[in-house]
Design a protein around this motif. Structure first.
Motif, PDB file in Angstrom:
ATOM      1  N   LEU A 139      -6.732  -0.704   1.972  1.00 54.98           N
ATOM      2  CA  LEU A 139      -5.443   0.388   1.524  1.00 54.98           C
ATOM      3  C   LEU A 139      -5.979   1.699   1.409  1.00 54.98           C
ATOM      4  O   LEU A 139      -6.818   1.363   0.979  1.00 54.98           O
ATOM      5  CB  LEU A 139      -4.771  -0.166   0.270  1.00 54.98           C
ATOM      6  N   PRO A 140      -5.538   2.600   2.106  1.00 58.60           N
ATOM      7  CA  PRO A 140      -5.522   4.119   1.566  1.00 58.60           C
ATOM      8  C   PRO A 140      -4.891   4.007   0.331  1.00 58.60           C
ATOM      9  O   PRO A 140      -4.677   3.435  -0.682  1.00 58.60           O
ATOM     10  CB  PRO A 140      -4.415   4.243   2.191  1.00 58.60           C
ATOM     11  N   PHE A 174     -12.496   7.456   5.475  1.00 59.25           N
ATOM     12  CA  PHE A 174     -12.143   6.230   4.864  1.00 59.25           C
ATOM     13  C   PHE A 174     -10.672   5.419   5.542  1.00 59.25           C
ATOM     14  O   PHE A 174      -9.582   6.348   5.203  1.00 59.25           O
ATOM     15  CB  PHE A 174     -11.612   5.942   3.704  1.00 59.25           C
ATOM     16  N   LEU A 175     -10.232   4.677   6.258  1.00 60.85           N
ATOM     17  CA  LEU A 175      -9.210   4.769   6.468  1.00 60.85           C
ATOM     18  C   LEU A 175      -8.364   5.418   8.292  1.00 60.85           C
ATOM     19  O   LEU A 175      -7.986   4.950   8.894  1.00 60.85           O
ATOM     20  CB  LEU A 175      -8.254   3.743   5.983  1.00 60.85           C
ATOM     21  N   SER A 176      -9.844   5.719   8.065  1.00 62.31           N
ATOM     22  CA  SER A 176      -8.885   7.415   9.082  1.00 62.31           C
ATOM     23  C   SER A 176      -7.824   7.860   8.848  1.00 62.31           C
ATOM     24  O   SER A 176      -6.933   8.031  10.080  1.00 62.31           O
ATOM     25  CB  SER A 176      -9.441   6.913  11.166  1.00 62.31           C
ATOM     26  N   SER A 209       5.192   7.257  -0.017  1.00 64.49           N
ATOM     27  CA  SER A 209       4.312   7.260   1.344  1.00 64.49           C
ATOM     28  C   SER A 209       2.935   7.074   0.708  1.00 64.49           C
ATOM     29  O   SER A 209       2.877   7.585  -1.075  1.00 64.49           O
ATOM     30  CB  SER A 209       3.897   7.472   2.818  1.00 64.49           C
ATOM     31  N   TYR A 210       1.921   6.433   0.747  1.00 63.60           N
ATOM     32  CA  TYR A 210       0.209   7.010   0.118  1.00 63.60           C
ATOM     33  C   TYR A 210      -0.017   7.913  -0.702  1.00 63.60           C
ATOM     34  O   TYR A 210      -0.250   8.471  -1.773  1.00 63.60           O
ATOM     35  CB  TYR A 210      -0.403   6.052   1.268  1.00 63.60           C
ATOM     36  N   ASN A 211       0.780   8.935   1.009  1.00 61.63           N
ATOM     37  CA  ASN A 211       0.207   9.835   0.328  1.00 61.63           C
ATOM     38  C   ASN A 211       1.568  11.172   0.080  1.00 61.63           C
ATOM     39  O   ASN A 211       1.219  12.815  -0.156  1.00 61.63           O
ATOM     40  CB  ASN A 211      -0.519  11.014   1.248  1.00 61.63           C
TER      41      ASN A 211
END
Length: 171
Positions: A14-15, A43-45, A65-67
């Motif tokens: 996962l991110p 990592f994971l582009s 979201s993740y970021n």
């Protein structure tokens, strides 16, 4: 069991999310123009976008979201970045946070080859006071490659512990 890694976002493919993506555990590339700063993570582009000169939109207008969602402004030679709406399931060193977490970064060049990122995390639901630390990045000629996570090599059990799952020889 000794030597068994603890599962984290990386072992689950996962991110990493904010602020871990900025820790550059895997290489990152930072690009900037007048309207945006873009962080490319090997990592994971992954891609993180920071909108320069924009105001933070209302929370109801941005999905977690993740970021998270990031806006920035210049304060002299320092780019001040504010990030909100990071998904609550994104952990930083396994520390929980709420949807109300706010991350403020102060990014500036500290020498011709070094970039300093002073990070402050505020979360009234989990922290009694802000938590601060600094990341530092060294300019190199490394070229980021494609990183595809092969989660079939890692088994994560119900308790979140990861172990290497060797695949049978297919010859």
């Amino acid at each position: 069991m000794a030597g068994t890694p603890i599962a984290n976002s990386s072992t689950k493919c996962l991110p990493e999310g904010m602020p871990s993506i900025m820790g550059a555990i895997y290489p990152i590339e930072i690009m900037q123009d007048a309207k945006r700063l873009v962080v490319l993570a090997e990592f994971l582009s992954q891609t993180r976008r920071v909108h320069i000169g924009e105001k933070m939109p209302p929370a109801d207008d941005t999905e977690p979201s993740y970021n998270g969602y990031s806006v920035a402004r210049w304060d002299g030679d320092t780019l001040v970045i504010e990030t909100s709406r990071v998904r609550p399931d994104v952990l930083f060193f396994n520390v929980p946070h709420s949807i109300n977490m706010k991350i403020t970064e102060r990014l500036r060049r500290s020498s011709p080859t070094l970039l300093e990122n002073k990070v402050m995390i505020e979360d009234p639901d989990y922290l009694s006071r802000p938590y601060s630390f600094t990341f530092q990045y060294k300019k190199t000629d490394y070229k980021i490659g494609e990183f595809v996570c092969e989660n079939n090599q890692t088994k994560v059990d119900a308790e979140g512990k990861a172990s290497l799952q060797l695949q049978p020889d297919t010859k």
